[in-house]
Design an enzyme around this catalytic site. Structure first.
Site, PDB file in Angstrom:
ATOM      1  N   ASP A 140      55.722  93.705 -54.800  1.00  0.00           N
ATOM      2  CA  ASP A 140      55.694  95.175 -54.132  1.00  0.00           C
ATOM      3  C   ASP A 140      56.552  96.156 -54.989  1.00  0.00           C
ATOM      4  OD1 ASP A 140      58.012  94.062 -53.116  1.00  0.00           O
ATOM      5  OD2 ASP A 140      57.839  95.821 -51.798  1.00  0.00           O
ATOM      6  N   GLU A 141      56.317  97.524 -55.023  1.00  0.00           N
ATOM      7  CA  GLU A 141      57.322  98.689 -55.488  1.00  0.00           C
ATOM      8  C   GLU A 141      57.716  98.284 -56.828  1.00  0.00           C
ATOM      9  OE1 GLU A 141      59.045  99.980 -50.902  1.00  0.00           O
ATOM     10  OE2 GLU A 141      59.899  98.169 -52.068  1.00  0.00           O
TER      11      GLU A 141
END
Length: 529
Positions: A336-337
């Site tokens: 993620d991110e």
């Protein structure tokens, strides 16, 4: 999944009558606040998670000084171990000797394996209580363990008492019922995590997801890259000494959880959230320069050097060592991110990382951003989106689910345990808004995400991120009682769900939480004793 992160900025109600009564009728949304205090609930009505069916009938079993735990005639060592653990759990509050013996005849608490037990599945069970004793029947030792946890709730919080007469027949709705703890932002010891395992297991949560690495800290020793822990583990949010677990400590935790039928899913986040690793090894950076340690809470600024072969040697060796330490089927690779990794590079990196997991005999779990790349066959997507998540992102998850990728639901505005209950909550964040106890519970995983049918939902998980949490008291305050809602959403049948019934079952757990010295938030709309 984390901070200013995204924005950066039953069937149940038992009467004395023999017939079981629908939980929906007795505990459904037609009930009114304050109309039935928890003390008025019969013992079988207080069970949490709500079982598939339960029936109060006839006299019960007097649990007292003469009680023994009988592990049957199978000589199954695992059943014996379940019996010993149950005895240990019951001795604490009761003060009784509770010897564990073989054989199936005689009164007491009888553990019985029956591979033909109808409807029990891998984790279900049947509990029958009468004057001659309590019989726990299951197809597997895991089912017997869960039956024992139900028995604990049918007994007084402290001291001997009577197990009320009746029958419970039960099995989980979802196979995966998880909780996550982030030991990377703030370091916690193995003993502290063991305490959480015990708390979770008594409510039939069966998975512990460990977020072991992030920008602020690397918490697991890796022999082939020793500075990851020694250097990368020497810090945490806000400064402080940090810390890490040795391999032996990790093995000890995995074994402890396994004895309670809790599988451990370790996470090494990549290709972002890697500053701690890059501070330990300059070669993991494209410019060859070691990064400064990071003690803040911003996200999205770090990335592995996805064009270098040394990066893939690194993930192969790290994931290989972790796979050897972890008997469970899953390895979590984050994903993620990764804001500093171009989309094409991200997809290429995740292709190779997923192949590494497969090479080491494990199944990939990743945050749902993997859906925007190329999820491997069978890879599990963990969805952490919320009401404001873009429709295109949700559609990508639905498309992956349609292609056969199971989904774990961890909606941030429902199950992120680090979200504040209200403005006055001292620890925690509020980037998804406040998450009171009712909101955390009042949704249905089977119909939550458009395009993701219940058949594609592997289960649910409640993550606890620790940017603002550095002590046990804050950890438990933020987890409890919301993690009990997670337990019910993951285990109980859809027809048993309903806020007004749940809040009374939850209130009935208050004395147990108090007796176990668990700090918890006394939600004002729950009629605590």
């Amino acid at each position: 999944m984390r901070v200013p992160r995204r924005t950066l900025a039953a069937l149940l109600v038992l009467a004395a009558a023999p017939a079981a009564v629908s939980c929906t009728a007795a505990h459904g949304d037609d009930a009114r606040p304050g109309d039935e205090p928890p003390a008025a609930l019969a013992p079988y009505e207080r069970l949490l998670p709500a079982p598939v069916s339960a029936r109060a009938q006839g006299p019960g079993y007097a649990f007292g000084p003469g009680t023994v735990i009988r592990t049957g005639l199978t000589q199954d060592e695992e059943v014996r171990r379940v019996g010993e653990l149950l005895a240990e759990q019951l001795r604490g509050p009761s003060g009784l000797p509770l010897p564990v013996v073989g054989g199936a005849d005689g009164d007491g608490i009888r553990l019985r394996l029956d591979e033909g037990a109808e409807g029990a599945g891998e984790e279900g069970y049947r509990l029958e209580s009468g004057p001659g004793g309590v019989t726990l029947t299951a197809r597997t030792p895991a089912g017997l363990f869960h039956a024992g946890q139900t028995l604990r709730q049918l007994l007084p919080v402290s001291g001997p008492g009577t197990v009320p007469g009746g029958t419970v027949t039960d099995a989980p709705r979802f196979a995966y019922r998880g909780a996550m703890v982030d030991v990377a932002r703030h370091f916690f010891t193995v003993e502290q995590v063991k305490r959480y395992v015990d708390q979770l297991a008594q409510y039939k949560v069966n998975t512990l997801h460990l977020h072991l690495t992030d920008d602020q800290g690397w918490r697991i020793a890796i022999d082939s890259w020793p500075k990851l822990a020694r250097t990368g583990g020497a810090g945490q949010v806000g400064g402080g000494p940090g810390g890490y677990w040795t391999k032996e400590q990790y093995r000890e935790l995995v074994a402890y959880a396994g004895e309670r039928y809790v599988d451990v899913v370790p996470e090494i986040d990549m290709p972002g959230h890697v500053n701690a690793a890059q501070s330990a090894y300059a070669e993991l950076n494209c410019d060859g320069k070691a990064r400064e340690p990071y003690t803040g809470i911003k996200v999205g600024f770090s990335s592995l050097c996805v064009g270098e072969e040394r990066t893939y040697e690194f993930i192969d060796q790290v994931l290989g060592e972790l796979a050897e330490l972890t008997p469970g089927k899953y390895l979590h690779i984050g994903g993620d991110e990764a804001n500093s990794t171009p989309a094409a590079d991200y997809a290429a990196f995740m292709d190779r990382a997923q192949a590494v997991v497969a090479k080491h005999g494990k199944t990939v779990v990743a945050w749902h951003q993997l859906a925007t790349a190329r999820p491997a066959k069978g890879a599990v997507l963990q969805y952490w989106g919320h009401d404001r998540t873009p429709a295109a992102e949700k559609a990508a998850v639905a498309a992956a689910a349609k292609a056969g990728n199971p989904v774990i639901l961890s909606p941030a505005d429902r199950l992120y345990l680090d979200m504040k209950y209200e403005k006055a909550t001292k620890p925690g964040l509020a980037w998804t808004g406040y998450v009171p106890v009712k909101r955390a519970y009042s949704w249905d995983p089977g119909s939550y995400l458009n395009g993701v049918p219940e058949s594609a939902v592997l289960g649910v998980e409640a993550p606890l991120w620790t940017e603002t949490i550095a002590a046990r008291g804050d950890w438990e305050l933020m987890a409890y009682p919301r993690v009990l809602g997670l337990a019910e959403l993951g285990w109980s049948p859809a027809g048993a769900l309903g806020w007004d019934g749940y809040r009374r079952r939850l209130a009935a757990q208050g004395p147990r939480l108090d007796a176990q010295d668990i700090a918890y938030y006394r939600a004002p709309d729950v009629p605590w004793s």
